[in-house]
Design a protein around this motif. Structure first.
Motif, PDB file in Angstrom:
ATOM      1  N   PHE A   1     -14.686 -18.359  -6.874  1.00 63.16           N
ATOM      2  CA  PHE A   1     -14.880 -17.449  -5.758  1.00 63.16           C
ATOM      3  C   PHE A   1     -14.457 -16.036  -6.175  1.00 63.16           C
ATOM      4  N   GLU A   2     -14.966 -15.036  -5.469  1.00 71.84           N
ATOM      5  CA  GLU A   2     -14.791 -13.649  -5.907  1.00 71.84           C
ATOM      6  C   GLU A   2     -13.680 -12.906  -5.176  1.00 71.84           C
ATOM      7  N   ALA A   3     -13.174 -13.476  -4.086  1.00 73.28           N
ATOM      8  CA  ALA A   3     -12.105 -12.831  -3.322  1.00 73.28           C
ATOM      9  C   ALA A   3     -11.362 -13.905  -2.541  1.00 73.28           C
ATOM     10  N   ILE A   4     -10.158 -13.565  -2.123  1.00 79.77           N
ATOM     11  CA  ILE A   4      -9.309 -14.472  -1.358  1.00 79.77           C
ATOM     12  C   ILE A   4      -9.089 -13.881   0.026  1.00 79.77           C
ATOM     13  N   ALA A   5      -9.194 -14.720   1.049  1.00 76.67           N
ATOM     14  CA  ALA A   5      -8.904 -14.290   2.419  1.00 76.67           C
ATOM     15  C   ALA A   5      -7.992 -15.312   3.079  1.00 76.67           C
TER      16      ALA A   5
ATOM     17  N   ILE B   1       0.765 -14.546  -2.646  1.00 76.05           N
ATOM     18  CA  ILE B   1      -0.659 -14.796  -2.903  1.00 76.05           C
ATOM     19  C   ILE B   1      -1.227 -13.720  -3.818  1.00 76.05           C
ATOM     20  N   CYS B   2      -0.940 -12.461  -3.515  1.00 73.32           N
ATOM     21  CA  CYS B   2      -1.452 -11.353  -4.345  1.00 73.32           C
ATOM     22  C   CYS B   2      -0.966 -11.461  -5.787  1.00 73.32           C
ATOM     23  N   GLN B   3       0.277 -11.884  -5.971  1.00 77.50           N
ATOM     24  CA  GLN B   3       0.842 -12.004  -7.313  1.00 77.50           C
ATOM     25  C   GLN B   3       0.307 -13.221  -8.064  1.00 77.50           C
ATOM     26  N   SER B   4      -0.264 -14.173  -7.328  1.00 79.54           N
ATOM     27  CA  SER B   4      -0.705 -15.423  -7.947  1.00 79.54           C
ATOM     28  C   SER B   4      -2.136 -15.373  -8.453  1.00 79.54           C
ATOM     29  N   THR B   5      -2.892 -14.366  -8.054  1.00 80.39           N
ATOM     30  CA  THR B   5      -4.314 -14.338  -8.372  1.00 80.39           C
ATOM     31  C   THR B   5      -4.736 -12.972  -8.892  1.00 80.39           C
ATOM     32  N   SER B   6      -5.779 -12.973  -9.698  1.00 80.30           N
ATOM     33  CA  SER B   6      -6.346 -11.719 -10.187  1.00 80.30           C
ATOM     34  C   SER B   6      -7.432 -11.198  -9.248  1.00 80.30           C
ATOM     35  N   LEU B   7      -7.736 -11.955  -8.193  1.00 82.38           N
ATOM     36  CA  LEU B   7      -8.809 -11.593  -7.271  1.00 82.38           C
ATOM     37  C   LEU B   7      -8.317 -10.644  -6.178  1.00 82.38           C
ATOM     38  N   PRO B   8      -9.225  -9.890  -5.557  1.00 82.68           N
ATOM     39  CA  PRO B   8      -8.861  -9.089  -4.387  1.00 82.68           C
ATOM     40  C   PRO B   8      -8.419 -10.002  -3.251  1.00 82.68           C
ATOM     41  N   VAL B   9      -7.415  -9.587  -2.509  1.00 86.88           N
ATOM     42  CA  VAL B   9      -6.895 -10.379  -1.385  1.00 86.88           C
ATOM     43  C   VAL B   9      -7.034  -9.576  -0.096  1.00 86.88           C
ATOM     44  N   THR B  10      -7.698 -10.177   0.891  1.00 87.23           N
ATOM     45  CA  THR B  10      -7.805  -9.589   2.217  1.00 87.23           C
ATOM     46  C   THR B  10      -7.132 -10.534   3.202  1.00 87.23           C
ATOM     47  N   VAL B  11      -6.384  -9.971   4.158  1.00 86.95           N
ATOM     48  CA  VAL B  11      -5.544 -10.792   5.019  1.00 86.95           C
ATOM     49  C   VAL B  11      -5.865 -10.554   6.492  1.00 86.95           C
ATOM     50  N   ASP B  12      -5.569 -11.559   7.291  1.00 82.54           N
ATOM     51  CA  ASP B  12      -5.768 -11.496   8.731  1.00 82.54           C
ATOM     52  C   ASP B  12      -4.450 -11.102   9.385  1.00 82.54           C
TER      53      ASP B  12
ATOM     54  N   SER C   1       1.777  -2.371  -0.117  1.00 83.48           N
ATOM     55  CA  SER C   1       2.788  -2.518  -1.169  1.00 83.48           C
ATOM     56  C   SER C   1       2.855  -3.950  -1.689  1.00 83.48           C
ATOM     57  N   CYS C   2       2.396  -4.908  -0.905  1.00 80.46           N
ATOM     58  CA  CYS C   2       2.355  -6.310  -1.346  1.00 80.46           C
ATOM     59  C   CYS C   2       1.178  -6.588  -2.278  1.00 80.46           C
ATOM     60  N   GLY C   3       0.219  -5.668  -2.332  1.00 80.68           N
ATOM     61  CA  GLY C   3      -0.958  -5.867  -3.161  1.00 80.68           C
ATOM     62  C   GLY C   3      -2.225  -6.148  -2.385  1.00 80.68           C
ATOM     63  N   VAL C   4      -2.125  -6.183  -1.056  1.00 76.31           N
ATOM     64  CA  VAL C   4      -3.283  -6.444  -0.197  1.00 76.31           C
ATOM     65  C   VAL C   4      -4.292  -5.301  -0.328  1.00 76.31           C
ATOM     66  N   VAL C   5      -5.597  -5.648  -0.343  1.00 81.18           N
ATOM     67  CA  VAL C   5      -6.635  -4.619  -0.448  1.00 81.18           C
ATOM     68  C   VAL C   5      -7.667  -4.704   0.674  1.00 81.18           C
ATOM     69  N   GLY C   6      -7.436  -5.580   1.644  1.00 82.52           N
ATOM     70  CA  GLY C   6      -8.333  -5.681   2.787  1.00 82.52           C
ATOM     71  C   GLY C   6      -7.621  -6.360   3.931  1.00 82.52           C
ATOM     72  N   LEU C   7      -8.119  -6.116   5.154  1.00 77.92           N
ATOM     73  CA  LEU C   7      -7.500  -6.760   6.308  1.00 77.92           C
ATOM     74  C   LEU C   7      -8.490  -6.913   7.450  1.00 77.92           C
ATOM     75  N   ASN C   8      -8.190  -7.898   8.318  1.00 81.79           N
ATOM     76  CA  ASN C   8      -8.859  -8.048   9.605  1.00 81.79           C
ATOM     77  C   ASN C   8      -7.962  -7.455  10.674  1.00 81.79           C
TER      78      ASN C   8
ATOM     79  N   ILE D   1      -5.587   3.943  -1.725  1.00 78.30           N
ATOM     80  CA  ILE D   1      -6.223   2.618  -1.778  1.00 78.30           C
ATOM     81  C   ILE D   1      -7.389   2.578  -0.798  1.00 78.30           C
ATOM     82  N   PRO D   2      -8.618   2.326  -1.276  1.00 78.57           N
ATOM     83  CA  PRO D   2      -9.773   2.210  -0.373  1.00 78.57           C
ATOM     84  C   PRO D   2      -9.772   0.852   0.343  1.00 78.57           C
ATOM     85  N   LEU D   3      -8.756   0.662   1.179  1.00 80.12           N
ATOM     86  CA  LEU D   3      -8.554  -0.594   1.893  1.00 80.12           C
ATOM     87  C   LEU D   3      -9.805  -0.977   2.682  1.00 80.12           C
ATOM     88  N   VAL D   4     -10.214  -2.230   2.578  1.00 79.91           N
ATOM     89  CA  VAL D   4     -11.401  -2.702   3.292  1.00 79.91           C
ATOM     90  C   VAL D   4     -10.980  -3.182   4.682  1.00 79.91           C
ATOM     91  N   ILE D   5     -11.430  -2.460   5.703  1.00 78.15           N
ATOM     92  CA  ILE D   5     -11.072  -2.772   7.091  1.00 78.15           C
ATOM     93  C   ILE D   5     -12.194  -3.569   7.730  1.00 78.15           C
TER      94      ILE D   5
END
Length: 276
Positions: A41-45, A75-86, A107-114, A147-151
């Motif tokens: 998979f290409e990203a983690i949510a 989670i962010c530290q465990s994977t090389s993939l982008p992580v988006t969180v709810d 600061s945790c490494g998150v790059v997207g959110l709901n 950071i171009p955070l994905v909203i």
């Protein structure tokens, strides 16, 4: 913020503008994130319900935000993939608190959110003006941090009885306004397939759909140019259902063959996921 985190955010955003549907089987822990990465998979949510249920809480912001931050960081530290969180409504009763929460998430490494537009009691929606103010603030905080955070702006119009007579038009109105406020993706949760088509045509944003029993197939969603498919808490429910079947069969004294056999994932395979 690091160049790597910025690159992950850019990657996540680009995945919303691909001809290929971005499929996100939402997880609730490190092992789930590692499994998805190992499966290509290409990203983690994450899913807020799955995170809350798995820790003994109801959904609806009952879990402590500090606990969430620890989870998201791991989670962010465990994977090389982008992580988006709810983050549901943002876990904040003020814009100042929301500002701090977004800073801590990044600061945790998150790059997207709901971020959803239900009000505190979940009985109605925030005004469009207030929800846009929250989205604008999130965008500004992320921009200030580089950071171009994905909203992913979620609307709960289709969950509210008060909007039964105009839910489609209200959803479109909110999607258009959320775009102007700085959202990158629009999530009209629990809309029908027909409503999804109209929303996708009217709102000039990538659209996120929640998988339901009657949701179009992946190929049909791609044909309709839907950007993103989420599973919500479906993975957790599926895992719990299998676990319940297993313990019930054990209690009834049936054979162990249903869960101790050659088809069961082995410890060696799990370790290969955790430490590839």
């Amino acid at each position: 913020m690091t160049d790597l985190q910025r690159k992950k955010a850019e990657t996540l955003l680009s995945l919303h503008h691909s001809e290929k549907l971005l499929i996100l089987p939402n997880v609730w822990d490190v092992l789930g994130a590692k499994l998805l990465e190992s499966e290509g998979f290409e990203a983690i949510a994450t899913a807020s319900a799955s995170v809350a249920f798995s820790r003994g809480f109801d959904d609806n912001q009952e879990i402590d935000f500090t606990t969430l931050l620890r989870l998201f960081r791991s989670i962010c530290q465990s994977t090389s993939l982008p992580v988006t969180v709810d983050i549901e409504r943002g876990y904040a009763d003020s814009l100042d608190q929301l500002t701090e929460n977004i800073k801590n998430l990044i600061s945790c490494g998150v790059v997207g959110l709901n971020i959803e537009d239900s009000n505190k009691k979940g009985e109605n929606l925030e005004s469009i003006e207030h929800q846009c103010e929250k989205i604008q603030l999130i965008r500004q905080v992320a921009d200030n941090l580089g950071i171009p955070l994905v909203i992913n702006a979620r609307t709960d119009v289709f969950l509210m009885k008060s909007y039964e007579d105009n839910r489609l038009s209200e959803s479109i109105r909110r999607g258009q306004q959320y775009k102007h406020a700085g959202a990158d993706c629009f999530y009209p949760i629990l809309c029908s397939n027909d409503e999804l088509k109209e929303i996708n045509l009217a709102v000039d944003l990538p659209v996120n759909v929640l998988a339901q029993q009657d949701t179009h197939s992946v190929s049909e969603l791609e044909r309709l140019n839907i950007a993103r498919l989420s599973l919500g808490p479906a993975l957790l429910r599926s895992a719990l259902m299998k676990m319940r079947e297993t313990v019930r069969s054990l209690k009834q004294g049936t054979s162990f063959d249903s869960f101790i056999n050659e088809n069961t994932i082995t410890s060696k395979e799990i370790l290969a996921i955790i430490k590839p």
